[in-house]
Design an enzyme around this catalytic site. Structure first.
Site, PDB file in Angstrom:
ATOM      1  N   THR A   1       0.874  -1.180   0.000  1.00  0.00           N
ATOM      2  CA  THR A   1       0.000   0.000   0.000  1.00  0.00           C
ATOM      3  C   THR A   1       0.909   1.227   0.000  1.00  0.00           C
ATOM      4  OG1 THR A   1      -0.025   0.042   2.391  1.00  0.00           O
ATOM      5  CG2 THR A   1      -1.811  -1.136   1.335  1.00  0.00           C
TER       6      THR A   1
ATOM      7  N   GLU B   1      -5.691  -4.331  -0.129  1.00  0.00           N
ATOM      8  CA  GLU B   1      -5.861  -5.467   0.782  1.00  0.00           C
ATOM      9  C   GLU B   1      -7.041  -6.352   0.388  1.00  0.00           C
ATOM     10  OE1 GLU B   1      -5.329  -2.358   1.595  1.00  0.00           O
ATOM     11  OE2 GLU B   1      -4.182  -2.125   3.450  1.00  0.00           O
TER      12      GLU B   1
ATOM     13  N   LYS C   1     -14.666  16.803  11.606  1.00  0.00           N
ATOM     14  CA  LYS C   1     -15.444  16.731  12.847  1.00  0.00           C
ATOM     15  C   LYS C   1     -15.788  18.145  13.288  1.00  0.00           C
ATOM     16  CE  LYS C   1     -13.459  12.356  14.141  1.00  0.00           C
ATOM     17  NZ  LYS C   1     -12.102  12.118  13.676  1.00  0.00           N
TER      18      LYS C   1
ATOM     19  N   TRP D   1     -20.131  14.718  12.281  1.00  0.00           N
ATOM     20  CA  TRP D   1     -19.223  14.501  11.158  1.00  0.00           C
ATOM     21  C   TRP D   1     -19.770  15.121   9.877  1.00  0.00           C
ATOM     22  CZ3 TRP D   1     -17.444   8.658  11.453  1.00  0.00           C
ATOM     23  CH2 TRP D   1     -16.665   8.494  12.602  1.00  0.00           C
TER      24      TRP D   1
HETATM   25  P1  ADP Z   1      -3.465   3.311  -1.811  1.00  0.00           P
HETATM   26  O1  ADP Z   1      -3.629   4.066  -0.516  1.00  0.00           O
HETATM   27  O2  ADP Z   1      -2.210   2.568  -1.966  1.00  0.00           O
HETATM   28  O3  ADP Z   1      -3.928   4.055  -3.018  1.00  0.00           O
HETATM   29  P2  ADP Z   1      -5.678   1.565  -2.159  1.00  0.00           P
HETATM   30  O4  ADP Z   1      -5.764   1.767  -3.619  1.00  0.00           O
HETATM   31  O5  ADP Z   1      -5.737   0.219  -1.638  1.00  0.00           O
HETATM   32  O6  ADP Z   1      -4.387   2.117  -1.599  1.00  0.00           O
HETATM   33  O7  ADP Z   1      -6.716   2.502  -1.454  1.00  0.00           O
HETATM   34  C1  ADP Z   1      -7.898   2.017  -0.922  1.00  0.00           C
HETATM   35  C2  ADP Z   1      -8.743   3.145  -0.451  1.00  0.00           C
HETATM   36  O8  ADP Z   1      -9.117   3.982  -1.543  1.00  0.00           O
HETATM   37  C3  ADP Z   1     -10.045   2.738   0.152  1.00  0.00           C
HETATM   38  O9  ADP Z   1      -9.889   2.348   1.484  1.00  0.00           O
HETATM   39  C4  ADP Z   1     -10.872   4.017   0.009  1.00  0.00           C
HETATM   40  O10 ADP Z   1     -10.586   4.947   1.026  1.00  0.00           O
HETATM   41  C5  ADP Z   1     -10.380   4.577  -1.278  1.00  0.00           C
HETATM   42  N1  ADP Z   1     -11.312   4.242  -2.364  1.00  0.00           N
HETATM   43  C6  ADP Z   1     -11.184   3.282  -3.290  1.00  0.00           C
HETATM   44  N2  ADP Z   1     -12.230   3.310  -4.134  1.00  0.00           N
HETATM   45  C7  ADP Z   1     -13.038   4.316  -3.744  1.00  0.00           C
HETATM   46  C8  ADP Z   1     -14.294   4.850  -4.202  1.00  0.00           C
HETATM   47  N3  ADP Z   1     -14.905   4.376  -5.269  1.00  0.00           N
HETATM   48  N4  ADP Z   1     -14.813   5.872  -3.505  1.00  0.00           N
HETATM   49  C9  ADP Z   1     -14.212   6.393  -2.431  1.00  0.00           C
HETATM   50  N5  ADP Z   1     -13.044   5.941  -1.952  1.00  0.00           N
HETATM   51  C10 ADP Z   1     -12.456   4.912  -2.598  1.00  0.00           C
END
Ligand code: ADP
Length: 541
Positions: A185, A330, A438, A443
């Site tokens: 990540t 993940e 917040k 929220w």
């Molecule tokens: P990185 O932080 O490496 O880019 P990821 O691609 O695994 O990691 O990121 C996952 C996160 O991206 C999710 O937990 C969420 O917060 C955000 N995310 C992914 N798809 C969406 C979506 N369609 N809408 C809002 N947030 C999203």
């Protein structure tokens, strides 16, 4: 009593063997780093992946060892996906957009024994090589004619390695729980952590991703993954397309609106997938040049929230269906996809758009729940929001080498996202928990406020962050980028919010900037933005 069915392990190599047999003449097309177009078939890809597996073994790569890549979406990267995992080793796709010290950290943490990289990254690899402790072999993903004269010691040439082998090779069979791929990540906070996919999780995820209400992929599709193969395995498309025998079209490093558009048209692309920032460039190119798509049927948008304005533009202006998807590295990475049920198909346009703006329903294989701060489960009423937890066979139960301890809570993986789920099962992300604003003990969703700003005709991109307030704790501030040649004032944009949100959600200020900071995976970097606003004071405080 056990069933009496064969215990055939679910292995990644089975995918490409299947594609060779059943879709042998289906094409894989790649725009190369050099800019020309390479085309061949699943049959040829399979033959070359087998040669590569033998070449890797000849270099001494053993099952279980990790092999790194620094590469764009292209046919050689695709071959590496299959050759490395197929022989029982683990492919570690490193994101070249990370900071150099993060790349060094990941490579050393993964203990990669070899590094395969595209020509684009020669200067980067030259610079980092002295710090990459475990790497024994550097391989340039190119042919002899493109090998550089000096620089990296003992540099090997990909095509020469392949020339030395024949394709007489049988993929080995082993336990399907064996590790296949390792993705870190981005580690916006702390060090990057590695998600270690197994063959089993990869195959089950590919089945799930191909479903009609997920990506709806078939042998009739031509698929352009704009999402990089170093970002959560290009959302599994190199596996899922191979499973169903779809034509694949790889854009290489050419991700600007013009290049993506031309490739879509030339290769009759029906489905494409990427983060909203890439689509922003594509839509701007289409708009500026008055272009239309002739074959593009649907596009998967995820990685960060897809603004309803973007969904509307694709659907109304260009006749392209949008699949809003949510997931995480993940989670292999697919969690939910926003396809409609029969009942919602009948809703009016505005109501349908509201459903599509949500991140979607869980695919079978992903269970979800939302919980409050005391871990009490919250109802699926579409109103209450809580911490989103997931579990399933393609979701991580821990990180590589136990980094960060046991992430699970009672067997569920905490996503770090805050969400609502409605009675139809549609999940909507309000925020990452660390981005939620917040105010006065309540929220405010930064995503909701961003979506409104982007719906304004003069706004190209917007981020909303919480800024310290002496009385309310935090208050929302909009940081926005105007579209080229468009004008809007602070007060006009604030006025645009009236009637669309509760009064106490009204942003306290608007700041216009030439551009917004993004992470290595193309998301708004709110961390950087908050830091750049440290000296900023809210009006009247
Ligand atoms: P990185 O932080 O490496 O880019 P990821 O691609 O695994 O990691 O990121 C996952 C996160 O991206 C999710 O937990 C969420 O917060 C955000 N995310 C992914 N798809 C969406 C979506 N369609 N809408 C809002 N947030 C999203």
């Amino acid at each position: 009593m056990h069933g009496l069915m064969m215990d055939m392990p679910l292995l990644v190599s089975g995918l490409i063997r299947h594609a060779d047999r059943n879709h042998g003449d289906t094409e894989i097309v790649s725009k190369t780093v050099e800019g020309d177009v390479h085309r061949y078939t699943y049959r040829e890809a399979h033959a070359r992946a087998r040669r590569l597996a033998k070449a890797l073994a000849a270099l001494g790569v053993r099952p279980g060892e990790r092999v790194g890549t620094l590469a764009w979406n292209g046919y050689r990267h695709y071959e590496l996906y299959y050759a490395i995992s197929g022989l029982g080793a683990v492919i570690n796709t490193v994101n070249p957009r990370l900071f150099p010290d993060q790349i060094v950290y990941i490579s050393n943490h993964a203990e990669n024994v070899a590094l395969f990289f595209d020509a684009t990254f020669i200067p980067l690899v030259e610079k980092l090589a002295p710090q990459l402790k475990s790497i024994k072999h550097y391989v340039l993903m190119s042919d002899r004619a493109h090998m550089p004269k000096a620089g990296i010691p003992n540099l090997l040439c990909y095509e020469t390695l392949l020339e030395q082998e024949t394709d007489a090779y049988e993929w080995p069979s082993f336990d399907e729980r064996t590790a296949a791929a390792l993705c870190y990540t981005s580690g916006t906070t702390g060090n990057p952590k590695g998600t270690l996919y197994s063959h089993r999780s990869t195959i089950i995820h590919a089945y799930g991703a191909a479903l009609p209400d997920a990506l709806n992929l078939s042998a009739r599709d031509s698929v352009l993954p704009v999402v990089p193969m170093f970002h959560a395995n290009a959302w599994s498309l190199p596996y899922t397309c191979t499973m169903v025998g779809a034509k694949m079209v790889f854009p290489g490093p050419h991700l600007d609106g013009k290049s993506v558009y031309e490739l879509i048209e030339q290769e009759s692309v029906t489905l494409s997938a990427g983060v909203p920032t890439v689509w922003l460039m594509l839509l701007q190119h289409l708009g500026a040049n008055k272009l239309k798509f002739s074959t593009l049927d649907r596009t998967v948008i995820g990685g960060s929230a897809c603004p309803p304005a973007m969904i509307r533009a694709f659907q109304d202006d260009y006749g392209v269906k949008v699949f809003h998807a949510w997931g995480m590295t993940e989670m292999s990475p697919l969690g939910t996809v926003g396809t409609l049920k029969a009942r919602q198909e009948k809703l009016d346009k505005q109501a349908r758009l509201a459903v599509q703006a949500k991140q979607g329903r869980g695919i079978f294989g992903v269970e979800m729940k939302i919980v409050d701060e005391e871990s009490r489960e919250l109802p699926w009423d579409g109103k209450r929001f809580g911490n989103l937890m997931v579990r399933g066979p393609w979701i991580a139960k821990g990180y590589f080498k136990g980094e960060g301890g046991d992430p699970l809570k009672d067997g569920w993986f905490p996503t770090g996202d805050v969400a609502t789920i409605d009675p139809d099962g549609y999940m909507q992300i309000t925020d990452r928990s660390k981005d939620v604003i917040k105010s006065g003990g309540e929220w405010i969703s930064s995503i909701d406020l961003e979506n409104i700003a982007i719906a304004h005709p003069a706004i190209a991109e917007a981020a909303v962050v919480g800024v310290k307030h002496p009385k309310w704790d935090e208050r929302p501030v909009v940081v926005a980028v105007k579209k080229p040649g468009q004008e809007v004032s602070r007060d006009e944009l604030l006025k645009f919010y009236e009637g669309k949100i509760a009064k106490w959600w009204m942003p306290d200020d608007v700041l216009f900037v030439p551009e917004l900071p993004h992470t290595a995976t193309g998301k708004l970097s709110k961390l950087t933005l908050r830091e750049s606003l440290k000296a900023y004071r809210l009006p009247n405080t």
